[in-house]
Write an enzyme that holds these catalytic residues in place. Structure first.
Site, PDB file in Angstrom:
ATOM      1  N   GLY A   1       2.488   1.984  10.930  1.00 43.55           N
ATOM      2  CA  GLY A   1       3.401   3.118  10.782  1.00 43.55           C
ATOM      3  C   GLY A   1       4.124   3.497  12.060  1.00 43.55           C
TER       4      GLY A   1
ATOM      5  CG  HIS B   1      -5.781   1.618   5.410  1.00 43.12           C
ATOM      6  ND1 HIS B   1      -5.349   2.597   6.278  1.00 43.12           N
ATOM      7  CD2 HIS B   1      -4.746   0.754   5.257  1.00 43.12           C
ATOM      8  CE1 HIS B   1      -4.103   2.331   6.631  1.00 43.12           C
ATOM      9  NE2 HIS B   1      -3.709   1.226   6.024  1.00 43.12           N
TER      10      HIS B   1
ATOM     11  CB  SER C   1       5.372  -2.042  11.984  1.00 39.69           C
ATOM     12  OG  SER C   1       4.942  -0.717  12.259  1.00 39.69           O
TER      13      SER C   1
ATOM     14  CG  ASN D   1      -1.706   1.194   1.446  1.00 37.01           C
ATOM     15  OD1 ASN D   1      -1.769   2.062   0.567  1.00 37.01           O
ATOM     16  ND2 ASN D   1      -2.337   1.308   2.605  1.00 37.01           N
TER      17      ASN D   1
ATOM     18  CE  LYS E   1      -0.210   3.140   4.849  1.00 32.57           C
ATOM     19  NZ  LYS E   1      -0.105   3.216   6.302  1.00 32.57           N
TER      20      LYS E   1
ATOM     21  CD  GLU F   1      -2.987   5.324   6.976  1.00 33.65           C
ATOM     22  OE1 GLU F   1      -2.995   5.417   5.741  1.00 33.65           O
ATOM     23  OE2 GLU F   1      -2.035   4.802   7.610  1.00 33.65           O
TER      24      GLU F   1
ATOM     25  CD  GLU G   1      -3.475  -2.852   7.537  1.00 32.53           C
ATOM     26  OE1 GLU G   1      -2.338  -2.991   7.073  1.00 32.53           O
ATOM     27  OE2 GLU G   1      -4.197  -1.879   7.287  1.00 32.53           O
TER      28      GLU G   1
HETATM   29  P1  PGA Z   1       2.849   0.081   7.795  1.00 33.07           P
HETATM   30  O1  PGA Z   1       1.383   0.298   7.190  1.00 33.07           O
HETATM   31  O2  PGA Z   1       3.411  -1.160   7.173  1.00 33.07           O
HETATM   32  O3  PGA Z   1       3.609   1.336   7.407  1.00 33.07           O
HETATM   33  O4  PGA Z   1       2.694  -0.043   9.274  1.00 33.07           O
HETATM   34  C1  PGA Z   1       0.511  -0.777   6.998  1.00 33.07           C
HETATM   35  C2  PGA Z   1      -0.761  -0.289   6.388  1.00 33.07           C
HETATM   36  O5  PGA Z   1      -1.195   0.821   6.707  1.00 33.07           O
HETATM   37  O6  PGA Z   1      -1.401  -0.983   5.555  1.00 33.07           O
END
Ligand code: PGA
Length: 251
Positions: free
Chosen positions: A172, A94, A212, A9, A11, A96, A166
């Site tokens: 992140g 997601h 992560s 992803n 983003k 976010e 997740e």
């Molecule tokens: P990350 O994000 O690997 O940077 O923690 C995962 C995601 O948001 O799908």
């Protein structure tokens, strides 16, 4: 047998030119990857990346889509537009989108059903916040997000669904759930699919872990019986981190 599925992803990273160059590199490095591999560039780079990935085994994904096919929805992107560009999977719900942009379970459910009606794979993201975890609500939250996210989805459509667990506190942040912790929530997810549908549906469901994921923790996570792949954010932006994750070896 569930085939491991690694999704990147990107983003809100990479211009069109950067995305195309990166996709070309991944195409050459991952065409013979032993797992399903998908990348989800920003909307603006989908056309360019689609061109680069034509004929490759790497799947093209989108990071979101509207809940309607057409209409007065300023700033939204339709499933019809994604299909035209060769998108075959879409990340929905997601964290976010849920927590920064206020997407509800009901809205996400409408998107899941629309994606499935168009033959796209819907990657339904679920996961608890830190507060919810500390309040002992992990099972309640993921079961609610699953039940509402899949409302009205028939068992015959589930081959178009991937679940991404997740935990919000791991996205992140550099904090990853331990493989055992993640696997125990994946088991909750699988049991809930069995309760909503059937044991067979649960056995067949691909459940990705996200939060992560890095080259040094990927194989340990993937070695767990209920973890079938990864949804990768930060580490999907660089070849030196995404390629080894996409090629992980359970040993
Ligand atoms: P990350 O994000 O690997 O940077 O923690 C995962 C995601 O948001 O799908």
């Amino acid at each position: 047998m569930r085939r491991p599925y690694i999704a990147g992803n990107w983003k809100m990273h990479k211009t069109c030119a950067e995305a195309a160059a990166f996709a070309a590199l991944l195409r050459d490095a991952l065409d013979d990857a032993p797992h399903t591999v998908m990348v989800a560039p920003p909307f603006t780079a989908l056309a360019a990346v689609s061109e680069v990935l034509k004929g490759s085994a790497i799947l093209l994904g989108a990071q979101n889509m509207a809940a309607e096919e057409t209409g007065a929805h300023t700033g939204e992107v339709s499933v019809l537009m994604l299909e035209e560009l060769g998108v075959s999977a879409v990340i929905l719900g997601h964290s976010e989108r849920r927590h920064t942009y206020g997407e509800t379970d009901e809205l996400i459910n409408a998107k899941v059903k629309l994606a499935l009606a168009h033959g796209l794979t819907a990657i339904l993201c679920i996961g608890e916040t830190l507060d919810e975890r500390e309040a002992g609500l992990v099972t309640a939250v993921v079961e609610r997000q699953l039940e509402k996210g899949l409302q009205g989805v028939r068992e015959a459509q589930l081959n178009g669904v991937v679940i991404a667990y997740e935990p919000v506190w791991a996205i992140g942040t550099g904090r990853t759930a331990t493989p055992d912790d993640a696997d125990s929530v994946h088991r909750v997810v699988r049991n809930k699919i069995a309760a909503l549908y059937s044991k067979r549906a649960a056995d067949d469901m691909v459940i990705q872990y996200g939060g992560s994921v890095k080259p040094d923790n990927a194989a340990g996570l993937m070695a767990k019986p209920n973890i079938d792949g990864a949804l990768v954010g930060g580490a999907s932006l660089k070849p030196e981190s995404f390629i080894p994750i996409a090629r992980f070896d359970r040993g």
